[in-house]
Design a protein around this motif. Sequence first.
Motif, PDB file in Angstrom:
ATOM      1  N   ALA A 158       0.765  -1.209   0.098  1.00 27.36           N
ATOM      2  CA  ALA A 158      -0.103  -0.074  -0.045  1.00 27.36           C
ATOM      3  C   ALA A 158       0.908   1.221   0.002  1.00 27.36           C
ATOM      4  O   ALA A 158       0.445   2.391  -0.868  1.00 27.36           O
ATOM      5  CB  ALA A 158      -0.974  -0.013   1.351  1.00 27.36           C
ATOM      6  N   LEU A 159       2.028   1.338   0.717  1.00 30.01           N
ATOM      7  CA  LEU A 159       2.825   2.509   0.841  1.00 30.01           C
ATOM      8  C   LEU A 159       3.567   2.698  -0.749  1.00 30.01           C
ATOM      9  O   LEU A 159       3.547   3.752  -1.040  1.00 30.01           O
ATOM     10  CB  LEU A 159       4.027   2.055   1.871  1.00 30.01           C
ATOM     11  CG  LEU A 159       3.524   2.302   3.276  1.00 30.01           C
ATOM     12  CD1 LEU A 159       4.602   2.028   4.220  1.00 30.01           C
ATOM     13  CD2 LEU A 159       3.046   3.828   3.411  1.00 30.01           C
ATOM     14  N   LEU A 160       4.017   1.480  -1.052  1.00 30.05           N
ATOM     15  CA  LEU A 160       4.563   1.733  -2.658  1.00 30.05           C
ATOM     16  C   LEU A 160       3.485   2.266  -3.518  1.00 30.05           C
ATOM     17  O   LEU A 160       3.726   3.189  -4.551  1.00 30.05           O
ATOM     18  CB  LEU A 160       5.090   0.303  -3.056  1.00 30.05           C
ATOM     19  CG  LEU A 160       5.973   0.452  -4.398  1.00 30.05           C
ATOM     20  CD1 LEU A 160       7.016   1.335  -4.240  1.00 30.05           C
ATOM     21  CD2 LEU A 160       6.331  -0.859  -4.733  1.00 30.05           C
ATOM     22  N   ILE A 161       2.219   1.788  -3.393  1.00 32.08           N
ATOM     23  CA  ILE A 161       0.980   2.334  -4.101  1.00 32.08           C
ATOM     24  C   ILE A 161       1.006   3.941  -4.063  1.00 32.08           C
ATOM     25  O   ILE A 161       0.884   4.679  -5.075  1.00 32.08           O
ATOM     26  CB  ILE A 161      -0.109   1.780  -3.981  1.00 32.08           C
ATOM     27  CG1 ILE A 161      -0.054   0.229  -4.564  1.00 32.08           C
ATOM     28  CG2 ILE A 161      -1.401   2.747  -4.724  1.00 32.08           C
ATOM     29  CD1 ILE A 161      -1.142  -0.623  -4.172  1.00 32.08           C
ATOM     30  N   ILE A 162       1.089   4.211  -2.804  1.00 32.33           N
ATOM     31  CA  ILE A 162       0.773   5.877  -2.545  1.00 32.33           C
ATOM     32  C   ILE A 162       2.091   6.756  -3.084  1.00 32.33           C
ATOM     33  O   ILE A 162       2.024   7.554  -3.787  1.00 32.33           O
ATOM     34  CB  ILE A 162       1.068   6.049  -0.937  1.00 32.33           C
ATOM     35  CG1 ILE A 162      -0.489   5.332  -0.414  1.00 32.33           C
ATOM     36  CG2 ILE A 162       1.229   7.600  -0.569  1.00 32.33           C
ATOM     37  CD1 ILE A 162      -0.391   5.404   1.220  1.00 32.33           C
ATOM     38  N   LEU A 175       1.868  13.479  -0.877  1.00 34.01           N
ATOM     39  CA  LEU A 175       1.703  12.051  -0.711  1.00 34.01           C
ATOM     40  C   LEU A 175       2.848  11.345  -0.356  1.00 34.01           C
ATOM     41  O   LEU A 175       2.931  10.315   0.426  1.00 34.01           O
ATOM     42  CB  LEU A 175       1.154  11.533  -2.325  1.00 34.01           C
ATOM     43  CG  LEU A 175      -0.240  11.650  -2.528  1.00 34.01           C
ATOM     44  CD1 LEU A 175      -0.784  11.197  -4.117  1.00 34.01           C
ATOM     45  CD2 LEU A 175      -1.295  10.930  -1.689  1.00 34.01           C
ATOM     46  N   HIS A 176       4.039  11.846  -0.832  1.00 35.94           N
ATOM     47  CA  HIS A 176       5.397  11.088  -0.213  1.00 35.94           C
ATOM     48  C   HIS A 176       5.238  11.397   1.078  1.00 35.94           C
ATOM     49  O   HIS A 176       5.941  10.360   1.931  1.00 35.94           O
ATOM     50  CB  HIS A 176       6.418  11.848  -0.967  1.00 35.94           C
ATOM     51  CG  HIS A 176       6.905  11.302  -2.505  1.00 35.94           C
ATOM     52  ND1 HIS A 176       7.097   9.795  -2.717  1.00 35.94           N
ATOM     53  CD2 HIS A 176       6.829  11.839  -3.471  1.00 35.94           C
ATOM     54  CE1 HIS A 176       7.203   9.628  -3.982  1.00 35.94           C
ATOM     55  NE2 HIS A 176       7.257  11.062  -4.709  1.00 35.94           N
ATOM     56  N   GLU A 177       5.001  12.405   1.492  1.00 38.77           N
ATOM     57  CA  GLU A 177       5.246  12.923   3.105  1.00 38.77           C
ATOM     58  C   GLU A 177       4.164  11.782   3.799  1.00 38.77           C
ATOM     59  O   GLU A 177       4.520  11.701   4.816  1.00 38.77           O
ATOM     60  CB  GLU A 177       4.893  14.325   3.217  1.00 38.77           C
ATOM     61  CG  GLU A 177       6.073  15.226   2.717  1.00 38.77           C
ATOM     62  CD  GLU A 177       5.610  16.776   2.490  1.00 38.77           C
ATOM     63  OE1 GLU A 177       4.757  16.998   3.380  1.00 38.77           O
ATOM     64  OE2 GLU A 177       6.300  17.552   1.781  1.00 38.77           O
ATOM     65  N   ALA A 178       2.938  11.826   3.290  1.00 44.30           N
ATOM     66  CA  ALA A 178       2.172  10.760   3.992  1.00 44.30           C
ATOM     67  C   ALA A 178       2.486   9.640   4.225  1.00 44.30           C
ATOM     68  O   ALA A 178       2.441   8.934   5.217  1.00 44.30           O
ATOM     69  CB  ALA A 178       0.701  11.062   3.253  1.00 44.30           C
ATOM     70  N   ALA A 179       2.941   9.068   3.073  1.00 42.94           N
ATOM     71  CA  ALA A 179       3.505   7.627   3.293  1.00 42.94           C
ATOM     72  C   ALA A 179       4.760   7.591   4.060  1.00 42.94           C
ATOM     73  O   ALA A 179       4.803   6.462   4.749  1.00 42.94           O
ATOM     74  CB  ALA A 179       4.038   7.042   1.702  1.00 42.94           C
TER      75      ALA A 179
END
Length: 94
Positions: A15-19, A31-35
């Motif tokens: 899921a993190l890679l999808i983000i 989105l990078h920061e959220a992941a």
Amino acid sequence: MTEQQQQMNIDMQDALLIIHRAAVRHKDDQLHEAAGSISRALEKLGQPCPERPEYRHCPVCNAKPGQFCIAVPGRPLDDSATTHRERATEGACA
């Protein structure tokens, strides 16, 4: 770690890679920061940083998780021709 916990860890990493890939596609650093925030929270809960290089920042070319590395003179890409070797061992988990 139980089999269920291992599967949950794999699901979260996927899921993190999808983000991260969505962040690359949409050029959205939030989105990078959220992941990254999710990843740091998981590490605090005892989940290890994924070993796959595409989950990490590249210390050679500064590629973000989800991005392919770019060619840098004198720094060959790995056998897959998508990441630098250092990314798998020295890259910061995100």
